[in-house]
Write a protein that holds these residues in place. Structure first.
Motif, PDB file in Angstrom:
ATOM      1  N   PRO A   1       0.811  -1.226   0.000  1.00 14.46           N
ATOM      2  CA  PRO A   1       0.000   0.000   0.000  1.00 14.46           C
ATOM      3  C   PRO A   1       0.842   1.274   0.000  1.00 14.46           C
ATOM      4  N   THR A   2       2.001   1.239   0.664  1.00 20.43           N
ATOM      5  CA  THR A   2       2.822   2.447   0.743  1.00 20.43           C
ATOM      6  C   THR A   2       3.586   2.713  -0.546  1.00 20.43           C
ATOM      7  N   THR A   3       3.700   1.717  -1.419  1.00 17.01           N
ATOM      8  CA  THR A   3       4.430   1.933  -2.674  1.00 17.01           C
ATOM      9  C   THR A   3       3.504   2.183  -3.864  1.00 17.01           C
ATOM     10  N   ARG A   4       2.204   2.136  -3.648  1.00 11.65           N
ATOM     11  CA  ARG A   4       1.286   2.442  -4.757  1.00 11.65           C
ATOM     12  C   ARG A   4       1.517   3.854  -5.280  1.00 11.65           C
ATOM     13  N   SER A   5       1.832   4.752  -4.362  1.00  8.18           N
ATOM     14  CA  SER A   5       2.059   6.138  -4.775  1.00  8.18           C
ATOM     15  C   SER A   5       3.291   6.265  -5.661  1.00  8.18           C
ATOM     16  N   TYR A   6       4.239   5.337  -5.531  1.00  4.80           N
ATOM     17  CA  TYR A   6       5.413   5.372  -6.401  1.00  4.80           C
ATOM     18  C   TYR A   6       4.983   5.267  -7.865  1.00  4.80           C
ATOM     19  N   PHE A   7       4.038   4.369  -8.120  1.00  6.29           N
ATOM     20  CA  PHE A   7       3.564   4.187  -9.491  1.00  6.29           C
ATOM     21  C   PHE A   7       2.819   5.435  -9.977  1.00  6.29           C
ATOM     22  N   SER A   8       2.059   6.065  -9.078  1.00  9.86           N
ATOM     23  CA  SER A   8       1.352   7.289  -9.453  1.00  9.86           C
ATOM     24  C   SER A   8       2.333   8.407  -9.780  1.00  9.86           C
ATOM     25  N   VAL A   9       3.392   8.505  -8.984  1.00 16.27           N
ATOM     26  CA  VAL A   9       4.406   9.532  -9.211  1.00 16.27           C
ATOM     27  C   VAL A   9       5.083   9.326 -10.563  1.00 16.27           C
TER      28      VAL A   9
ATOM     29  N   ARG B   1       5.050  14.193  -4.999  1.00 13.34           N
ATOM     30  CA  ARG B   1       3.888  13.989  -4.132  1.00 13.34           C
ATOM     31  C   ARG B   1       4.333  14.065  -2.677  1.00 13.34           C
ATOM     32  N   LEU B   2       3.539  14.780  -1.877  1.00 10.78           N
ATOM     33  CA  LEU B   2       3.769  14.872  -0.438  1.00 10.78           C
ATOM     34  C   LEU B   2       2.645  14.120   0.259  1.00 10.78           C
ATOM     35  N   GLU B   3       3.003  13.219   1.176  1.00  3.30           N
ATOM     36  CA  GLU B   3       2.001  12.382   1.826  1.00  3.30           C
ATOM     37  C   GLU B   3       2.239  12.306   3.329  1.00  3.30           C
ATOM     38  N   LEU B   4       1.155  12.036   4.030  1.00  6.54           N
ATOM     39  CA  LEU B   4       1.212  11.727   5.453  1.00  6.54           C
ATOM     40  C   LEU B   4       0.789  10.275   5.612  1.00  6.54           C
ATOM     41  N   ILE B   5       1.591   9.493   6.321  1.00  7.36           N
ATOM     42  CA  ILE B   5       1.313   8.065   6.482  1.00  7.36           C
ATOM     43  C   ILE B   5       1.266   7.723   7.964  1.00  7.36           C
ATOM     44  N   GLU B   6       0.234   6.996   8.344  1.00  2.33           N
ATOM     45  CA  GLU B   6       0.157   6.436   9.689  1.00  2.33           C
ATOM     46  C   GLU B   6       0.017   4.933   9.535  1.00  2.33           C
TER      47      GLU B   6
ATOM     48  N   TYR C   1       4.433   9.519   9.785  1.00  2.00           N
ATOM     49  CA  TYR C   1       5.503  10.282   9.150  1.00  2.00           C
ATOM     50  C   TYR C   1       5.011  10.876   7.834  1.00  2.00           C
ATOM     51  N   GLU C   2       5.681  11.921   7.419  1.00  2.00           N
ATOM     52  CA  GLU C   2       5.437  12.502   6.106  1.00  2.00           C
ATOM     53  C   GLU C   2       6.550  12.039   5.174  1.00  2.00           C
ATOM     54  N   ARG C   3       6.262  12.037   3.899  1.00  8.20           N
ATOM     55  CA  ARG C   3       7.313  11.702   2.942  1.00  8.20           C
ATOM     56  C   ARG C   3       7.097  12.494   1.656  1.00  8.20           C
ATOM     57  N   LEU C   4       8.202  12.855   1.052  1.00  4.25           N
ATOM     58  CA  LEU C   4       8.189  13.556  -0.226  1.00  4.25           C
ATOM     59  C   LEU C   4       8.710  12.599  -1.284  1.00  4.25           C
ATOM     60  N   LEU C   5       7.876  12.287  -2.266  1.00  3.78           N
ATOM     61  CA  LEU C   5       8.260  11.390  -3.352  1.00  3.78           C
ATOM     62  C   LEU C   5       8.640  12.220  -4.574  1.00  3.78           C
ATOM     63  N   LEU C   6       9.825  11.928  -5.126  1.00  6.26           N
ATOM     64  CA  LEU C   6      10.318  12.663  -6.291  1.00  6.26           C
ATOM     65  C   LEU C   6      10.687  11.680  -7.401  1.00  6.26           C
ATOM     66  N   PRO C   7      10.150  11.865  -8.612  1.00  3.72           N
ATOM     67  CA  PRO C   7      10.508  10.987  -9.735  1.00  3.72           C
ATOM     68  C   PRO C   7      11.744  11.517 -10.467  1.00  3.72           C
ATOM     69  N   TRP C   8      12.692  10.635 -10.736  1.00  5.36           N
ATOM     70  CA  TRP C   8      13.921  10.998 -11.439  1.00  5.36           C
ATOM     71  C   TRP C   8      14.008  10.191 -12.731  1.00  5.36           C
TER      72      TRP C   8
ATOM     73  N   PHE D   1      13.512   6.471 -11.506  1.00  4.04           N
ATOM     74  CA  PHE D   1      13.760   6.149 -10.109  1.00  4.04           C
ATOM     75  C   PHE D   1      12.897   7.082  -9.262  1.00  4.04           C
ATOM     76  N   VAL D   2      12.470   6.598  -8.111  1.00  4.83           N
ATOM     77  CA  VAL D   2      11.679   7.418  -7.192  1.00  4.83           C
ATOM     78  C   VAL D   2      12.403   7.467  -5.852  1.00  4.83           C
ATOM     79  N   SER D   3      12.671   8.680  -5.391  1.00  4.99           N
ATOM     80  CA  SER D   3      13.271   8.845  -4.067  1.00  4.99           C
ATOM     81  C   SER D   3      12.181   9.222  -3.074  1.00  4.99           C
ATOM     82  N   SER D   4      12.324   8.716  -1.868  1.00  4.84           N
ATOM     83  CA  SER D   4      11.352   8.980  -0.810  1.00  4.84           C
ATOM     84  C   SER D   4      12.078   9.628   0.359  1.00  4.84           C
ATOM     85  N   MET D   5      11.709  10.858   0.664  1.00  2.00           N
ATOM     86  CA  MET D   5      12.333  11.585   1.770  1.00  2.00           C
ATOM     87  C   MET D   5      11.374  11.616   2.951  1.00  2.00           C
TER      88      MET D   5
END
Length: 282
Positions: free
Chosen positions: A219-227, A234-239, A254-261, A269-273
């Protein structure tokens, strides 16, 4: 503004035609909000300038309903949260000035719902506006975002390696998305140590679907495909409820910032901060 959250997480509005059709009654001679809360497993969320009020019945609060309520308050982050418990004579009102305490209290009260003793293993993921990067507490994310824009979203293999180790990117994860239909682990978050008895390094290059805790990871990596598909950050909040190797569990927010490269015509590649907000033992 007040909204009703149904037992399956759907948002309804009082006095709307859709809700009347759902209830099968179009009369206006009763309190529809109280009726739905006391009899049908609904919760009511009323949003005011200085606080948010949540009305619910602990013994009739399905997990899907609670999850949507949490998504709403986590996204809006009200100054105060007022919990009003229906069908309760003793101390029906509770006021929280700390959002974390309100969330924990809601989870505790929801356990009273029959048949839903076990907490859900599926994480709650809330999409946040990138405008929030302007907040000083997200200065690190803003710096990473600006570097990504300066690079015009492109990177080479060497740059990807640097992203995985550069403290500017918070020591987060990096995934390779070949063909946009797979998600392969390129680098683990630097805070990770071992995967049970396995080292995380031994799982590099593995598809997330093959990992031992795929129930949480997928579930937490679905957003990688969207990005990747949108080629947009994409900025997300995850609990999430996380399980230690010894079986003990804790809540992590936690929050995370997903960036597509982009590294090629079809490779991304997708980085998750990450930015940790809360860790609470169960």
């Amino acid at each position: 503004m007040e909204m009703l959250i149904g037992p399956k997480g759907r948002i309804w509005y009082p006095n709307s035609r859709e809700l009347s059709n759902y209830l099968g009654y179009h009369g206006g001679d009763f309190d529809v909000v109280s009726y739905c809360i006391r009899n049908l497993g609904f919760a009511a969320v009323a949003i005011f300038p200085s606080y948010t009020r949540i009305r619910f019945q602990p013994a009739l609060l399905p997990a899907a309903c609670l999850q949507r309520v949490l998504e709403i308050i986590l996204y809006r982050a009200p100054q105060r949260v007022v919990l009003e418990r229906a069908a309760t004579l003793f101390s029906p009102l509770e006021v929280f000035h700390n959002l974390n305490d309100a969330v924990a209290r809601l989870r505790t009260l929801q356990i009273a719902t029959p048949g839903e003793v076990e907490p859900s293993g599926s994480p709650t993921i809330v999409s946040l506006s990138l405008d929030r990067l302007q907040d000083p507490k997200r200065a690190g994310m803003q710096a990473a975002f600006e570097m990504w824009k300066k690079a015009r979203r492109y990177a080479n293999t060497q740059t990807v390696t640097q992203i995985a180790t550069n403290s500017l990117f918070g020591g987060g994860a990096v995934a390779w998305m070949p063909g946009q239909d797979r998600c392969l682990i390129e680098a683990w978050p630097q805070t990770y140590g071992k995967y049970g008895k396995l080292s995380y390094d031994s799982l590099l290059g593995r598809d997330v679907r093959d990992l031992p805790d795929s129930r949480y990871i997928l579930p937490t990596t679905r957003s990688y495909f969207s990005v990747v598909q949108d080629q947009a950050p994409r900025l997300e909040l995850i609990e999430a409820l996380v399980t230690h190797p010894d079986g003990s569990m804790f809540w992590s927010r936690y929050e995370r910032l997903l960036l597509p490269w982009r590294t090629g015509a079809s490779d991304t590649f997708v980085s998750s901060m990450p930015a940790l907000r809360l860790v609470r033992n169960c």
